[in-house]
Enzyme design. Structure first.
Site, short mmCIF file in Angstrom:
data_model
loop_
_atom_site.label_atom_id
_atom_site.label_comp_id
_atom_site.label_asym_id
_atom_site.label_seq_id
_atom_site.Cartn_x
_atom_site.Cartn_y
_atom_site.Cartn_z
N VAL A 211 0.63 -1.24 -0.03
CA VAL A 211 0.04 -0.06 0.15
C VAL A 211 0.78 1.26 0.11
CG1 VAL A 211 -1.83 1.21 1.11
CG2 VAL A 211 -1.93 -1.23 1.03
N HIS A 296 16.96 -2.85 22.80
CA HIS A 296 17.03 -4.19 23.67
C HIS A 296 18.20 -4.51 24.25
CE1 HIS A 296 15.73 -8.10 25.11
NE2 HIS A 296 14.54 -7.76 24.94
N GLU A 309 13.52 -11.94 26.62
CA GLU A 309 13.43 -11.70 27.94
C GLU A 309 13.02 -12.94 28.85
OE1 GLU A 309 12.32 -7.26 27.91
OE2 GLU A 309 11.99 -7.45 30.05
N ARG A 312 16.16 -14.14 31.07
CA ARG A 312 16.21 -13.29 32.45
C ARG A 312 14.96 -13.65 33.40
NH1 ARG A 312 16.71 -7.90 30.72
NH2 ARG A 312 16.43 -8.53 28.60
N ARG A 333 14.16 -2.15 30.04
CA ARG A 333 15.17 -2.45 29.07
C ARG A 333 16.03 -1.07 28.72
NH1 ARG A 333 10.99 -4.86 24.59
NH2 ARG A 333 10.86 -6.97 25.73
N HIS A 436 15.07 -2.17 18.58
CA HIS A 436 13.86 -3.36 18.77
C HIS A 436 12.68 -2.85 18.70
CE1 HIS A 436 12.21 -6.89 20.36
NE2 HIS A 436 11.80 -6.17 21.38
N HIS A 437 12.35 -1.66 19.20
CA HIS A 437 10.89 -1.07 19.16
C HIS A 437 10.74 0.37 19.04
CE1 HIS A 437 6.61 -1.66 20.18
NE2 HIS A 437 6.60 -0.71 20.79
N ARG A 476 9.12 0.89 26.28
CA ARG A 476 8.22 -0.25 26.37
C ARG A 476 8.56 -1.33 27.27
NH1 ARG A 476 7.25 -5.11 24.10
NH2 ARG A 476 8.94 -4.83 22.31
C1 LIG Z 1 12.50 -10.14 17.92
C2 LIG Z 1 11.28 -9.52 18.52
C3 LIG Z 1 10.70 -9.87 19.63
C4 LIG Z 1 9.71 -9.35 20.20
N1 LIG Z 1 9.00 -9.88 21.28
C5 LIG Z 1 7.90 -9.35 21.85
C6 LIG Z 1 7.33 -9.95 23.02
O1 LIG Z 1 7.55 -11.10 23.46
N2 LIG Z 1 6.44 -9.36 23.57
C7 LIG Z 1 5.87 -8.36 23.23
O2 LIG Z 1 4.84 -7.74 23.68
N3 LIG Z 1 6.59 -7.62 21.92
C8 LIG Z 1 7.59 -8.19 21.60
N4 LIG Z 1 7.91 -7.54 20.40
C9 LIG Z 1 7.54 -6.27 19.77
C10 LIG Z 1 6.11 -6.89 18.99
O3 LIG Z 1 6.45 -8.11 18.55
C11 LIG Z 1 5.57 -5.78 18.00
O4 LIG Z 1 5.73 -4.67 18.52
C12 LIG Z 1 4.45 -6.11 17.50
O5 LIG Z 1 4.34 -7.65 17.26
C13 LIG Z 1 3.91 -5.25 16.42
O6 LIG Z 1 2.81 -5.71 15.73
P1 LIG Z 1 2.14 -4.98 14.83
O7 LIG Z 1 0.86 -5.58 14.16
O8 LIG Z 1 1.86 -3.62 15.01
O9 LIG Z 1 2.92 -4.75 13.47
P2 LIG Z 1 3.74 -6.10 12.48
O10 LIG Z 1 3.42 -7.23 13.35
O11 LIG Z 1 5.41 -5.63 12.34
O12 LIG Z 1 2.98 -5.96 11.38
C14 LIG Z 1 3.06 -4.75 10.64
C15 LIG Z 1 2.88 -5.51 8.92
O13 LIG Z 1 2.54 -4.46 8.25
C16 LIG Z 1 3.28 -4.92 7.03
N5 LIG Z 1 3.42 -3.47 6.24
C17 LIG Z 1 4.13 -2.41 6.55
N6 LIG Z 1 4.15 -1.61 5.42
C18 LIG Z 1 3.22 -1.91 4.63
C19 LIG Z 1 2.49 -1.29 3.46
N7 LIG Z 1 2.95 -0.03 3.03
N8 LIG Z 1 1.52 -2.07 2.78
C20 LIG Z 1 1.32 -3.26 3.45
N9 LIG Z 1 1.88 -3.90 4.66
C21 LIG Z 1 2.78 -3.08 5.12
C22 LIG Z 1 4.53 -5.17 7.40
O14 LIG Z 1 5.23 -5.98 6.41
C23 LIG Z 1 4.14 -6.12 8.55
O15 LIG Z 1 3.89 -7.71 8.26
C24 LIG Z 1 9.23 -8.28 19.71
C25 LIG Z 1 9.75 -7.67 18.72
C26 LIG Z 1 10.53 -8.11 17.74
C27 LIG Z 1 11.35 -7.60 16.80
#
Ligand SMILES: Cc1cc2nc3c(=O)[nH]c(=O)nc-3n(C[C@H](O)[C@H](O)[C@H](O)COP(=O)(O)OP(=O)(O)OC[C@H]3O[C@@H](n4cnc5c(N)ncnc54)[C@H](O)[C@@H]3O)c2cc1C
Length: 502
Positions: A211, A296, A309, A312, A333, A436-437, A476
């Site tokens: 998009v 992180h 995490e 830990r 963090r 990380h975030h 966060r």
């Molecule tokens: C390694 C890692 C471990 C984590 N562990 C934890 C945890 O244990 N607990 C916790 O609370 N949080 C954790 N987090 C944070 C958490 O996972 C994320 O903040 C959260 O999942 C984000 O969800 P979301 O749906 O907002 O975005 P996302 O899950 O990132 O999904 C967004 C989607 O939108 C798509 N997108 C982007 N731009 C466009 C576009 N222009 N057109 C169409 N699609 C698009 C992306 O490709 C993606 O698939 C972790 C993050 C990471 C990186």
């Protein structure tokens, strides 16, 4: 009949796309995800299914941009609330950063906590999140968040996504981080469960659908421009929900907002590029806290893999190259990261025993990936990491005494002290902080309506998840992002469905 394409996501391997379901056709795809190490997840490979691009229609009730946890939660709720949504995902697979999430999902006053005798309250969850965010959190969003956390756990459970194994993350006073029953990482399990529910409800989910613009006609949201199969198409809808995640993989945007992060590795998947923020800004949307970017503390630097995490949370400690502890590992963090950066070597080792490995299942993956060193004895482990045998042994002895006495006189750690580190083999993982975030993003109200610069809602425009800002304040808490995407993803789905029915 619906044609559904099925991707078999294997870690760092070629993606083969096979048509399944009723279509009975086969097609090959060489998806870019295959070579992208950041799509690795500690939570297991899974078969994923997507809608045939030929089935994309010109009009839907609600368009959801991004198929991470927030997008899929929004889609499921929108459908349950009577609308016909579509999900457009720019990457070759659904899941986003949600697929990579590991430790779990925070929630208070849940039925699973009650069953396990864990005392908690929404107020304590509120207070500790506020403290962790240096009291800069949007308190209205935070209140809605804590008050809807238990029902989000129930909602997932009602869809077959059971998160009844509970651990703890830094900055929390009690166990409120919910994860799958076997203690494994949450990401793959949650994404698989959400995709299954999307399919059960026959919600179209298109991948490789980028998009590029949200359209507005006569001051009203009217749909999006999407690039799919080499063509740009206009898709109409009265409501758009933006769930594009954060911008942790967009180094230009990261450095523009926080220059000191130049050169840091990122734990984020390649699609976390902040597109939603850019598109909403173009419509006059307001942003908050864009400079609040979390590093992180425990990221393996060669692979950029986050060491959850929960390691830990299940009892691991951090030591410097000298083999000595240097900080309360269960602090938030931001503070633990700064303590590592303040060490002369700017890295540290996570140290744990066979008991922690048993309780935090993600460790099996780290072992498999070769990220750990191990030894039957602490002295042997000291040699493996090049630390003094005597110093590491003294560190572990002092730590185990602190666990027994439940009193960490050195650094004041008060949580995740349920088990001594005394069961060989012993393990170490070398880590340092990584991006990380992104806590900042577009401003929403508790109805997930996107706010313009005058703090008015932009009619028909909703956002949820990491693309939004304010909830987490300046830092966060681990486990709060997954809670955010489910709680506010649901809310966005419900509100958008209500809006289009008006
Ligand atoms: C390694 C890692 C471990 C984590 N562990 C934890 C945890 O244990 N607990 C916790 O609370 N949080 C954790 N987090 C944070 C958490 O996972 C994320 O903040 C959260 O999942 C984000 O969800 P979301 O749906 O907002 O975005 P996302 O899950 O990132 O999904 C967004 C989607 O939108 C798509 N997108 C982007 N731009 C466009 C576009 N222009 N057109 C169409 N699609 C698009 C992306 O490709 C993606 O698939 C972790 C993050 C990471 C990186």
């Amino acid at each position: 009949m619906k044609k559904i394409f099925s991707n078999l996501l294997l870690l760092s391997s070629l993606l083969l796309v096979t048509a399944c379901g009723n279509a009975g056709q086969t097609t090959n795809s060489t998806s870019s995800a295959s070579s992208d190490k950041t799509t690795d997840t500690t939570s297991g490979a899974s078969e994923q299914q997507y809608t045939d691009p030929a089935e994309l229609k010109d009009t839907y009730d609600v368009i959801i941009v991004g198929a991470g946890g927030a997008g899929m939660a929004a889609a499921i709720q929108a459908k349950e609330s009577g609308a016909n949504p579509v999900i457009l995902e720019k990457m070759p697979i659904a899941g986003g950063n949600t697929l990579k999430s590991s430790a779990g999902m925070n929630a208070s006053e849940t039925k699973f906590q009650a069953e396990q005798g864990i005392e908690d309250s929404n107020q304590a969850f509120f207070d500790e999140t506020l403290k962790g965010g240096a009291e800069t959190n949007d308190q209205e969003l935070l209140r809605y968040f804590v008050d809807h956390s238990a029902s989000a756990i129930d909602w997932l459970d009602s869809m077959g996504i059971k998160l009844d194994n509970i651990t703890i993350t830094g900055g929390m006073s009690t166990q409120r981080t919910h994860r799958p029953s076997d203690g494994s990482s949450i990401g793959g399990y949650l994404v698989d469960g959400l995709i299954s529910n999307v399919h059960e409800r026959e919600i179209p989910l298109f991948v490789n659908a980028d998009v590029v613009k949200i359209n507005e006609t006569d001051g009203k949201i009217s749909g999006v421009q999407v690039k799919i199969e080499g063509e740009e198409k206009t898709i109409k809808a009265d409501a758009v929900i933006v769930t594009t995640g954060g911008f942790g993989a967009n180094m230009e945007m990261v450095v523009a907002n926080k220059p000191e992060l130049a050169g840091f590795v990122t734990t984020n998947q390649a699609g976390s590029t902040g597109d939603g923020i850019t598109m909403i800004e173009a419509l006059g949307g307001q942003t908050v806290d864009l400079d609040k970017i979390q590093i992180h503390p425990t990221v393996e630097q060669e692979t950029s893999l986050l060491i959850t995490e929960a390691v830990r949370g299940e009892g691991a400690i951090l030591v410097s190259q000298a083999g000595t502890r240097f900080y309360n590992e269960m602090d938030t963090r931001d503070k633990v990261s700064q303590a590592i950066i303040a060490l002369p070597e700017q890295y540290a080792y996570l140290i744990f025993d066979a008991g922690v490995k048993e309780r935090a299942k993600a460790i099996d993956f780290y072992v498999k990936e070769g990220l750990t060193v191990e030894s039957e004895t602490i002295e042997g482990l000291a040699n493996e990491i090049g630390a003094s045998e005597a110093d590491l042994k003294a560190t572990l002895d002092t730590w185990n005494q602190a666990v027994t006495a439940q009193d960490d006189t050195e650094f004041g750690r008060a949580t995740a002290m349920d088990n001594r580190l005394d069961k060989g083999p012993f393990y170490a993982i070398k880590i340092a902080p990584g991006i990380h975030h992104t806590m900042g993003g577009v401003k929403i109200n508790t109805l997930t309506e996107v706010q313009n610069k005058a703090n008015e809602s932009i009619p028909g425009l909703y956002a949820a998840g990491e693309v939004t800002g304010g909830l987490h304040g300046s830092n966060r808490i681990g486990g709060n992002a997954v809670a955010d995407i489910i709680i506010f993803g649901r809310q966005a789905g419900e509100q958008a469905a209500t809006f289009v029915k008006k």
